[in-house]
Scaffold this active site. Structure first.
Site, mmCIF file in Angstrom:
data_model
loop_
_atom_site.group_PDB
_atom_site.id
_atom_site.type_symbol
_atom_site.label_atom_id
_atom_site.label_comp_id
_atom_site.label_asym_id
_atom_site.label_seq_id
_atom_site.Cartn_x
_atom_site.Cartn_y
_atom_site.Cartn_z
ATOM 1 N N SER A 65 0.826 -1.207 0.000
ATOM 2 C CA SER A 65 0.000 0.000 0.000
ATOM 3 C C SER A 65 0.865 1.264 0.000
ATOM 4 C CB SER A 65 -0.913 0.013 1.224
ATOM 5 O OG SER A 65 -1.730 -1.131 1.235
HETATM 6 N N1 SAH Z 1 -0.521 -4.477 4.135
HETATM 7 C C1 SAH Z 1 -0.073 -5.069 2.912
HETATM 8 C C2 SAH Z 1 -1.201 -5.107 1.914
HETATM 9 C C3 SAH Z 1 -1.055 -6.179 0.905
HETATM 10 S S1 SAH Z 1 -2.372 -6.297 -0.258
HETATM 11 C C4 SAH Z 1 1.100 -4.297 2.360
HETATM 12 O O1 SAH Z 1 1.113 -3.077 2.435
HETATM 13 O O2 SAH Z 1 2.010 -4.928 1.820
HETATM 14 C C5 SAH Z 1 -3.505 -7.368 0.566
HETATM 15 C C6 SAH Z 1 -3.034 -8.738 0.908
HETATM 16 O O3 SAH Z 1 -4.151 -9.474 1.384
HETATM 17 C C7 SAH Z 1 -2.463 -9.540 -0.266
HETATM 18 O O4 SAH Z 1 -1.186 -9.984 0.047
HETATM 19 C C8 SAH Z 1 -3.426 -10.711 -0.411
HETATM 20 O O5 SAH Z 1 -2.813 -11.919 -0.832
HETATM 21 C C9 SAH Z 1 -3.977 -10.825 0.991
HETATM 22 N N2 SAH Z 1 -5.252 -11.535 1.077
HETATM 23 C C10 SAH Z 1 -6.290 -11.511 0.216
HETATM 24 N N3 SAH Z 1 -7.293 -12.294 0.645
HETATM 25 C C11 SAH Z 1 -6.857 -12.862 1.810
HETATM 26 C C12 SAH Z 1 -7.446 -13.787 2.723
HETATM 27 N N4 SAH Z 1 -8.661 -14.291 2.542
HETATM 28 N N5 SAH Z 1 -6.720 -14.148 3.812
HETATM 29 C C13 SAH Z 1 -5.476 -13.641 4.019
HETATM 30 N N6 SAH Z 1 -4.877 -12.759 3.186
HETATM 31 C C14 SAH Z 1 -5.560 -12.369 2.092
#
Ligand code: SAH
Length: 217
Positions: A65
């Site tokens: 993000s």
């Molecule tokens: N805070 C992170 C955001 C990553 S994007 C950063 O800044 O790097 C959101 C993440 O949520 C992705 O890595 C995706 O794989 C994960 N995600 C999506 N659905 C999910 C689920 N059901 N359980 C766990 N993680 C999930």
């Protein structure tokens, strides 16, 4: 490992230009952003963009993000240092590292094995002993270690699942992007004795949550 590095100046500018100038003045939050080496949480080929004012692809169709959004969500969590926090969506592990600086204990669950493994490597370089990574579907929270004082969801959700709501203590908060697949509102849910008080903070765009309570397509 908080010495000067190649990116110290870029990091300082990020904190000032993108975070402070947009109104975030909580000194503990700012200090965490000055400390955590964001460049370790982006792919090697994107290092030169690590401190820029936008999200960056991290592989598997996911993104780290934008710094300001990480800061805003962190601020909304209102952490004093005593809290047990659940993060749903470890992704790069950057938000996780920030939480590790500001809370007592952090649990973070990620669906994509490879991302969790990479996050683990980046996190181990800063040695956060209070961080626990889990692999699996976090759309129903992480029952194993509940209850939590705070829950942060870092993927877009159509709504916060009842299971997740049940895992936060009274007086605790859930911060989440809630909406449709393409646009969401950043919401802060504060648990009352009965129900939640809900505040909408800002329109945002997050990658979609998968799993049982996410989108299947
Ligand atoms: N805070 C992170 C955001 C990553 S994007 C950063 O800044 O790097 C959101 C993440 O949520 C992705 O890595 C995706 O794989 C994960 N995600 C999506 N659905 C999910 C689920 N059901 N359980 C766990 N993680 C999930």
């Amino acid at each position: 490992m908080n010495g000067p590095d190649l990116f110290s100046e870029a990091r300082e500018s990020m904190v000032f230009d993108q975070i402070m100038r947009r109104g975030i003045d909580n000194e503990r939050v700012l200090e965490a952003f000055r400390y955590v080496p964001r460049h370790l949480f982006v792919p090697d080929e994107s290092r030169d963009q690590a401190y820029m004012d936008h999200p960056i692809p991290i592989g598997a169709g996911q993104t780290i993000s934008q710094p300001y959004i990480v800061a805003l969500m962190t601020k909304c969590l209102d952490l004093t240092g005593t809290e047990k926090v659940l993060e749903i969506g470890t992704g790069s592990g950057y938000q996780t590292a920030i939480l590790g600086q500001l809370a007592r204990e952090v649990y973070s669950v990620e669906l994509i094995v490879k991302l969790s493994q990479r996050a683990n490597i980046a996190l181990s370089t800063i040695g956060n002993k209070n961080i626990h990574l889990e692999i699996g579907d976090g759309s129903a929270g992480l029952k194993k270690y509940q209850p939590y004082d705070r829950i942060i969801i870092t993927a877009a959700v159509p709504s916060v699942s009842q299971e997740t709501k049940d895992q936060v203590v009274i007086g605790g908060k859930i911060v989440a992007p809630v909406g449709d697949r393409w646009r969401q509102a950043l919401e802060v849910w504060t648990k009352q004795r009965i129900g939640f008080d809900v505040k909408k903070i800002l329109p945002v765009v997050f990658v979609p949550m998968r799993g049982k309570y996410g989108w299947q397509d």
